[in-house]
Design a protein around this motif. Structure first.
Motif, mmCIF file in Angstrom:
data_model
loop_
_atom_site.group_PDB
_atom_site.id
_atom_site.type_symbol
_atom_site.label_atom_id
_atom_site.label_comp_id
_atom_site.label_asym_id
_atom_site.label_seq_id
_atom_site.Cartn_x
_atom_site.Cartn_y
_atom_site.Cartn_z
ATOM 1 N N TYR A 44 -98.066 -97.064 -10.880
ATOM 2 C CA TYR A 44 -97.613 -95.683 -11.073
ATOM 3 C C TYR A 44 -98.621 -94.663 -10.555
ATOM 4 O O TYR A 44 -98.612 -93.508 -10.953
ATOM 5 C CB TYR A 44 -97.291 -95.435 -12.552
ATOM 6 C CG TYR A 44 -96.073 -96.195 -13.002
ATOM 7 C CD1 TYR A 44 -94.801 -95.670 -12.826
ATOM 8 C CD2 TYR A 44 -96.198 -97.460 -13.553
ATOM 9 C CE1 TYR A 44 -93.677 -96.378 -13.212
ATOM 10 C CE2 TYR A 44 -95.078 -98.184 -13.946
ATOM 11 C CZ TYR A 44 -93.822 -97.632 -13.771
ATOM 12 O OH TYR A 44 -92.720 -98.339 -14.150
ATOM 13 N N GLN B 251 -93.994 -98.259 -18.812
ATOM 14 C CA GLN B 251 -93.304 -97.656 -17.666
ATOM 15 C C GLN B 251 -94.041 -96.449 -17.080
ATOM 16 O O GLN B 251 -93.434 -95.462 -16.669
ATOM 17 C CB GLN B 251 -91.878 -97.265 -18.057
ATOM 18 C CG GLN B 251 -91.051 -98.448 -18.501
ATOM 19 C CD GLN B 251 -89.672 -98.054 -18.975
ATOM 20 O OE1 GLN B 251 -89.357 -96.879 -19.148
ATOM 21 N NE2 GLN B 251 -88.827 -99.045 -19.172
ATOM 22 N N GLY B 252 -95.374 -96.532 -17.043
ATOM 23 C CA GLY B 252 -96.155 -95.466 -16.420
ATOM 24 C C GLY B 252 -96.135 -94.145 -17.163
ATOM 25 O O GLY B 252 -96.366 -93.089 -16.575
ATOM 26 N N LYS B 253 -95.907 -94.178 -18.472
ATOM 27 C CA LYS B 253 -95.817 -92.923 -19.235
ATOM 28 C C LYS B 253 -97.115 -92.127 -19.206
ATOM 29 O O LYS B 253 -97.082 -90.897 -19.211
ATOM 30 C CB LYS B 253 -95.399 -93.207 -20.675
ATOM 31 C CG LYS B 253 -93.955 -93.633 -20.791
ATOM 32 C CD LYS B 253 -93.575 -93.902 -22.227
ATOM 33 C CE LYS B 253 -92.150 -94.404 -22.297
ATOM 34 N NZ LYS B 253 -91.788 -94.789 -23.662
ATOM 35 N N GLU C 160 -99.345 -91.947 -16.701
ATOM 36 C CA GLU C 160 -99.421 -91.285 -15.398
ATOM 37 C C GLU C 160 -98.398 -90.165 -15.282
ATOM 38 O O GLU C 160 -98.707 -89.075 -14.790
ATOM 39 C CB GLU C 160 -99.215 -92.318 -14.279
ATOM 40 C CG GLU C 160 -100.335 -93.334 -14.141
ATOM 41 C CD GLU C 160 -100.304 -94.470 -15.153
ATOM 42 O OE1 GLU C 160 -101.262 -95.250 -15.176
ATOM 43 O OE2 GLU C 160 -99.339 -94.582 -15.932
ATOM 44 N N LYS C 161 -97.204 -90.399 -15.762
ATOM 45 C CA LYS C 161 -96.157 -89.378 -15.710
ATOM 46 C C LYS C 161 -96.520 -88.180 -16.592
ATOM 47 O O LYS C 161 -96.298 -87.028 -16.215
ATOM 48 C CB LYS C 161 -94.817 -89.972 -16.150
ATOM 49 C CG LYS C 161 -94.270 -90.991 -15.174
ATOM 50 C CD LYS C 161 -93.035 -91.679 -15.744
ATOM 51 C CE LYS C 161 -92.542 -92.788 -14.841
ATOM 52 N NZ LYS C 161 -91.379 -93.488 -15.441
ATOM 53 N N SER C 162 -97.095 -88.446 -17.758
ATOM 54 C CA SER C 162 -97.500 -87.375 -18.655
ATOM 55 C C SER C 162 -98.622 -86.544 -18.038
ATOM 56 O O SER C 162 -98.631 -85.314 -18.142
ATOM 57 C CB SER C 162 -97.955 -87.965 -19.989
ATOM 58 O OG SER C 162 -98.346 -86.957 -20.871
ATOM 59 N N LEU D 277 -99.212 -86.085 -14.809
ATOM 60 C CA LEU D 277 -98.647 -85.258 -13.736
ATOM 61 C C LEU D 277 -97.865 -84.082 -14.304
ATOM 62 O O LEU D 277 -97.939 -82.968 -13.783
ATOM 63 C CB LEU D 277 -97.764 -86.096 -12.817
ATOM 64 C CG LEU D 277 -98.503 -87.124 -11.975
ATOM 65 C CD1 LEU D 277 -97.516 -88.001 -11.221
ATOM 66 C CD2 LEU D 277 -99.467 -86.449 -11.019
ATOM 67 N N ARG D 278 -97.141 -84.305 -15.373
ATOM 68 C CA ARG D 278 -96.370 -83.231 -16.005
ATOM 69 C C ARG D 278 -97.308 -82.168 -16.567
ATOM 70 O O ARG D 278 -97.086 -80.965 -16.405
ATOM 71 C CB ARG D 278 -95.465 -83.795 -17.104
ATOM 72 C CG ARG D 278 -94.688 -82.746 -17.865
ATOM 73 C CD ARG D 278 -93.676 -82.050 -16.957
ATOM 74 N NE ARG D 278 -93.047 -80.988 -17.695
ATOM 75 C CZ ARG D 278 -93.104 -79.699 -17.357
ATOM 76 N NH1 ARG D 278 -93.738 -79.319 -16.273
ATOM 77 N NH2 ARG D 278 -92.514 -78.789 -18.079
ATOM 78 N N THR E 124 -98.825 -80.198 -13.669
ATOM 79 C CA THR E 124 -97.813 -79.307 -13.096
ATOM 80 C C THR E 124 -97.605 -78.088 -13.988
ATOM 81 O O THR E 124 -97.545 -76.951 -13.517
ATOM 82 C CB THR E 124 -96.480 -80.057 -12.908
ATOM 83 O OG1 THR E 124 -96.697 -81.170 -12.052
ATOM 84 C CG2 THR E 124 -95.412 -79.168 -12.314
#
Length: 75
Positions: free
Chosen positions: A38, A52-54, A56-58, A60-61, A64
């Protein structure tokens, strides 16, 4: 189930100076919790990663959101 929750707290709690005890995922420690699938530069053991890459996603969010908010601050 309660035992699993208590074990999670024991395994994933860190002390942040000036803040106190927090979940280690909340400090975005990619070296400890990263998943290269991720986008993390690190590949941690499966039992240390978020699902599930939470993480990394968090991250990036959050980045942003911070950048968008920065654009709207008065100068």
């Amino acid at each position: 189930r309660v035992d699993d929750i208590l074990q999670f707290i024991a395994d994933f709690t860190v002390d942040v100076e000036g803040v106190g005890h927090v979940c280690s995922f909340s400090v975005f420690d990619f070296q400890k919790h990263g998943n290269s699938s991720y986008g993390s530069p690190f590949d941690s053991p499966h039992n240390q990663r978020s699902s599930q890459g939470k993480l990394e996603k968090s991250f990036l969010r959050s980045l942003t959101y911070a950048r968008a908010k920065e654009k709207h601050l008065p100068k």
